[in-house]
Design an enzyme around this catalytic site. Structure first.
Site, short mmCIF file in Angstrom:
data_model
loop_
_atom_site.label_atom_id
_atom_site.label_comp_id
_atom_site.label_asym_id
_atom_site.label_seq_id
_atom_site.Cartn_x
_atom_site.Cartn_y
_atom_site.Cartn_z
N GLU A 195 0.83 -1.21 -0.23
CA GLU A 195 -0.06 -0.02 0.07
C GLU A 195 0.95 1.12 0.07
O GLU A 195 0.23 2.49 0.24
CB GLU A 195 -1.04 -0.05 1.15
CG GLU A 195 -0.25 -0.20 2.53
CD GLU A 195 -1.40 0.43 3.69
OE1 GLU A 195 -1.58 1.67 3.49
OE2 GLU A 195 -1.73 -0.29 4.59
N CYS A 241 -3.63 -3.09 4.38
CA CYS A 241 -2.78 -3.99 4.81
C CYS A 241 -3.11 -5.49 4.11
O CYS A 241 -2.56 -6.64 4.60
CB CYS A 241 -2.74 -4.08 6.40
SG CYS A 241 -2.21 -2.50 7.03
N HIS A 291 -2.89 -9.93 11.86
CA HIS A 291 -2.33 -8.74 11.43
C HIS A 291 -2.02 -7.84 12.58
O HIS A 291 -3.06 -7.76 13.49
CB HIS A 291 -3.27 -8.08 10.39
CG HIS A 291 -3.05 -6.71 10.31
ND1 HIS A 291 -1.92 -6.27 9.74
CD2 HIS A 291 -3.80 -5.37 10.45
CE1 HIS A 291 -1.71 -5.04 9.47
NE2 HIS A 291 -2.76 -4.30 9.86
#
Ligand code: ACO
EC number: 2.3.3.10
Length: 468
Positions: free
Chosen positions: A83, A117, A247
């Protein structure tokens, strides 16, 4: 059709430059313990002006191919998750083709995937799907998750980080996908986004992003449980997986997320929830979803109840994310790398559940299964190649003033052209790629620090870009 498709090999790279969270905390005037205990973070890596997402990817791919003895011609698909926007049209993948062009291999499908993400997970699924499809030509897939996570000065700054991870995909893997056990949650939210293309920094609604993350955890877990129960004819609960990998924007959110899974098991009346937990959670059984996200009491009780399970099932996954910070697309896979680093001797035969979250928002929870595998694609060799301990020990801690100065220079350089970098490789490990120049046409040029350079003087292995 290829069988047991999954992860054959991995390597990880993070910059050697970092700042201790307790040092940053004091410098920022935050109350003592806010970053270390409050967020649960130890240290944060960052790129200096000689590194970026492309140089980190060049470094990690080159290292993976070399250490596992893979000929670049054996790669048939290359997918990048990131990203960090360097160019609005030209993919990061095309920069990485320089490695493969040299060996005459230009027959490689795949481009970049972007959604905060989550891009790395999209790239990973694409590669797995390709190997399982009728268009697979027998070669390996390669996934690269690469990000430099930086925030403007303020409360989000300590939740940055930087890394690149390369993942080799193929059949008969020591880490295979249980693709039927998967749950996704995708929705529209303005929790974290990057609308200002002139800045590398995101716009963040911190509190909303925390709630969105937890809503996604709940929803994905419910879907995964539902699918498991339909296919296996029995309930799924925390006891059905040995490890849970999340994550990891910062460790506290991982602790809260795992505690939510216990709460979910309680609400679903799963057999794994013991009598003490049932009794303590009973007062929260009638809360609406919204109320449950706001309830500090529930948060506290579930975290206490989940503590011993967290220590066994999650703690072994937290090393790199706590030490390096949020690596955006690489964050989940750095947590996964931590698990292999810590537990490679005992993972064979076990199941692990991974939770991938990308703001905006996209999320998937999915299941993987371990086998020991055969050299070089064995769990013990993956741990040896990644050599997480040595990489963590080889770092250089910056003082906050120097960190802030670096961030200012990077702000100035972002989107810029017509500059040469210092080419100072003294803090880079041998074999690391670095940025040398961005010319008047915005073209970027990289070089590699020579392998035998122990002293850290400026040693170039010859430039890798466009004949420079
Ligand atoms: N000692 C111990 N704990 C402390 C202290 C202290 N001195 N001071 C504060 N804390 C605790 C707080 O109680 C809080 O813990 P809690 O959540 O259990 O209550 C924690 O430290 C953080 O403090 P807050 O005041 O909530 O922090 P703030 O709002 O200033 O910033 C935030 C935190 C929102 C996460 C910010 O860093 C941010 O916006 N980060 C980027 C967004 C993000 O990472 N979102 C996660 C999902 S999206 C993604 O991956 C990008």
């Amino acid at each position: 059709m290829a069988k047991n498709v999954g992860i054959l090999a991995m390597d990880i790279y993070f910059p050697t430059t970092c700042i201790k969270q307790e040092v940053l905390e004091a410098h920022d005037g935050a109350s003592k313990g806010k970053y270390t205990i409050g967020l649960g973070q130890d240290c944060m890596a960052f790129c200096t002006e000689v590194e970026d997402v492309i140089s980190m990817s060049l470094t990690v791919i080159t290292s993976l191919l070399e250490k596992y003895g893979i000929d670049p011609k054996q790669i048939g698909r290359l997918e990048v998750g990131s990203e960090t926007v360097i160019d609005k049209s030209k993919s990061i993948k095309t920069f990485l083709m320089q490695i493969f062009e040299k060996s005459g291999n230009t027959d490689i499908e795949g481009v970049d995937s972007t959604n905060a993400c989550y891009g790395g997970t999209a790239a990973l699924f694409n590669c797995v799907n390709w190997v399982e499809s009728s268009s697979w030509d027998g070669r390996y897939g390669l996934v690269v998750c690469t990000d430099s996570a930086v925030y403007a000065e303020g409360p989000a700054r300590p939740t940055g980080g930087a890394a690149a991870i390369a993942i080799l995909i193929g059949p008969d893997a020591p880490i295979s996908f249980e693709s039927r056990f998967r749950g996704s949650y995708m929705a529209h939210a303005y929790d974290f986004y990057k609308p200002n293309l002139a800045s590398e920094y995101p716009v963040v609604d911190g509190k909303l992003s925390q709630t969105c993350y937890l809503v996604a955890v709940d929803s994905c877990y419910k879907q995964l449980c539902k699918k498991y129960e339909k296919l296996e004819g029995k309930q799924f609960s925390l006891s059905d997986a040995e490890y849970f990998v999340f994550h990891s924007p910062y460790n506290k959110l991982v602790q809260k997320s795992f505690a939510r899974l216990l709460y979910n098991d309680f609400l679903r009346n799963a057999s794994s929830v013991d009598e003490v937990a049932k009794e303590k959670l009973e007062p929260f059984s009638t809360l609406s979803g919204d109320e449950s996200y706001q309830s500090r009491d529930l948060e506290k009780v579930t975290q206490q109840l989940a503590k011993s399970l967290y220590d066994a099932k999650v703690q072994p996954t937290t090393l790199v994310p706590k030490q390096v910070g949020n690596m955006y697309t690489a964050s989940l896979y750095a947590a996964f790398a931590s698990l292999i680093h810590n537990k490679h001797n005992t993972l064979a035969g076990q199941r692990v559940i991974l939770f991938s979250y990308g703001s905006g928002l996209t999320a998937t929870m999915f299941s993987l299964k371990f086998q020991e595998g055969q050299h070089p694609f064995s769990l013990s060799n993956i741990a040896a190649v990644m050599d997480v301990k040595k990489k963590l020990e080889s770092r250089n801690e910056f003082l906050p003033e120097k960190f802030v100065e670096t961030m200012k220079l990077m702000e100035h350089r972002y989107g810029g052209k017509d500059f040469v970098t210092s080419k100072d490789t003294s803090l880079l490990l041998p074999g690391t790629f670095y940025l040398t120049e961005v010319d008047s046409m915005y073209r970027r040029f990289y070089a590699q620090k020579t392998k035998d350079s122990a002293t850290g003087t400026q040693c170039e292995n010859g430039s890798i870009a466009n004949g420079h």
